[in-house]
Design an enzyme around this catalytic site. Structure first.
Site, PDB file in Angstrom:
ATOM      1  N   SER A 116       0.833  -1.199   0.000  1.00  0.00           N
ATOM      2  CA  SER A 116       0.000   0.000   0.000  1.00  0.00           C
ATOM      3  C   SER A 116       0.866   1.246   0.000  1.00  0.00           C
ATOM      4  O   SER A 116       1.986   1.237   0.522  1.00  0.00           O
ATOM      5  CB  SER A 116      -0.891   0.000   1.248  1.00  0.00           C
ATOM      6  OG  SER A 116      -1.503   1.253   1.449  1.00  0.00           O
ATOM      7  N   TYR A 161      -2.174  -1.184  10.421  1.00  0.00           N
ATOM      8  CA  TYR A 161      -2.068  -1.350   8.966  1.00  0.00           C
ATOM      9  C   TYR A 161      -0.711  -0.879   8.467  1.00  0.00           C
ATOM     10  O   TYR A 161      -0.035  -1.575   7.694  1.00  0.00           O
ATOM     11  CB  TYR A 161      -3.180  -0.573   8.273  1.00  0.00           C
ATOM     12  CG  TYR A 161      -3.310  -0.859   6.804  1.00  0.00           C
ATOM     13  CD1 TYR A 161      -4.074  -1.926   6.346  1.00  0.00           C
ATOM     14  CD2 TYR A 161      -2.668  -0.064   5.856  1.00  0.00           C
ATOM     15  CE1 TYR A 161      -4.203  -2.200   4.993  1.00  0.00           C
ATOM     16  CE2 TYR A 161      -2.778  -0.333   4.503  1.00  0.00           C
ATOM     17  CZ  TYR A 161      -3.547  -1.395   4.075  1.00  0.00           C
ATOM     18  OH  TYR A 161      -3.649  -1.660   2.729  1.00  0.00           O
TER      19      TYR A 161
END
Length: 285
Positions: free
Chosen positions: A159, A172
């Site tokens: 990401s 995350y």
């Protein structure tokens, strides 16, 4: 005599089926980006193991659709949080198709959007398990077969959050950063065996998770309303990411390993981050 790349010299590969003879495992393959990757790899000629954790119906439907178009595909259930389930999945894929020589780690979950002081430790453990510990165990299981063949590809779907490191998303951010560290380490260790390991890092992608996140965080009910402010006049689609993955595991990328490719329309470079806070969830699954 100079040694040539087994990827470039794959006798099964041609312009119509560059992945013929290859066996791919795509974790989180039943929906979103994972689904698009399964479709793209099957189109290239690979046999595809569609991994899922909960949505058996979606995984089975996708496998049936791929099989109906003359592509070998099957759904395989396994949670990336369980070593035993990962081991059973690899054994089942090997029994059905043969040893996997392509692995795409796409399974993932988003943070709940809490600051560090309010984050449940169980959330951190879960995201680390899905994004790092699971892919680590999966690599341990598939690499021996890749080494034996002298050919293998592992792609981590990370990401752009690993560059922005936005607030309220420590689990995350940490999990994806650790996933990238695993990829770079594997790339250094396995190059001598003909195994290539790379990272693909999407930004905001128009998926079910992306739509839920933009609705909850920004009150955006229709992601199409973000098109005008997005690079190239549209929000990234799962197929955009899948195309990059297909390139990285194909014969054209035989000299590419240890790289991180951002699929975000250049936003990471240009600081185009109108949804900066949302990037902690990345919405890329």
């Amino acid at each position: 005599m100079r040694q040539t790349s087994p990827v470039a010299d794959n006798k099964d590969a041609d312009s119509g089926a560059p992945l013929a003879g290859r066996i791919a495992v795509v974790t989180g393959g039943s929906r979103g980006i994972g689904r698009a990757i399964c479709v793209e790899l099957a189109r290239g000629g690979a046999a595809v193991a569609v991994n899922y954790r909960r949505d058996a119906a979606a995984a089975e439907q996708l496998a049936a659709e791929l099989t109906a178009t003359a592509h070998a595909a099957r759904a395989f259930r396994a949670s990336l949080e369980s070593d035993a389930e990962i081991e059973d999945m690899v054994a089942a894929v090997t029994a059905d198709f043969g040893p996997p020589d392509i692995v795409v780690n796409c399974a993932g979950v988003a943070s709940r959007g809490q600051p560090v002081v309010d984050t449940d430790p169980a959330e951190l453990r879960r995201l680390m398990a899905v994004n790092t510990f699971g892919p680590h165990r999966l690599a341990q299981l598939v690499i021996p077969g890749m080494r034996k063949r002298g050919l293998g590809h592992i792609v981590m779907i990370s990401s752009t959050a690993t560059r922005t490191m936005g607030a309220n998303g420590a689990p995350y951010n940490m999990a994806k950063a650790a996933m990238e560290a695993l990829a770079y380490t594997l790339a250094a260790e396995e190059e001598r065996y003909g195994i290539r390991v790379n990272v693909v890092a999407p930004g905001l992608v128009d998926t079910e998770m992306g739509r839920r996140m933009t609705s909850a965080v920004h009150g955006v009910a229709d992601m199409a309303t973000l098109d005008a402010a997005s690079p190239f006049g549209r929000v990234c689609q799962p197929e955009d990411v899948a195309g990059v993955v297909a390139f990285l595991v194909g014969p054209a990328a035989g000299y590419v390993t240890g790289q991180r490719v951002a699929v975000d329309g250049g936003a990471e470079r240009s600081n185009w981050l109108p949804l900066r806070r949302a990037s902690v969830a990345c919405a890329n699954k």
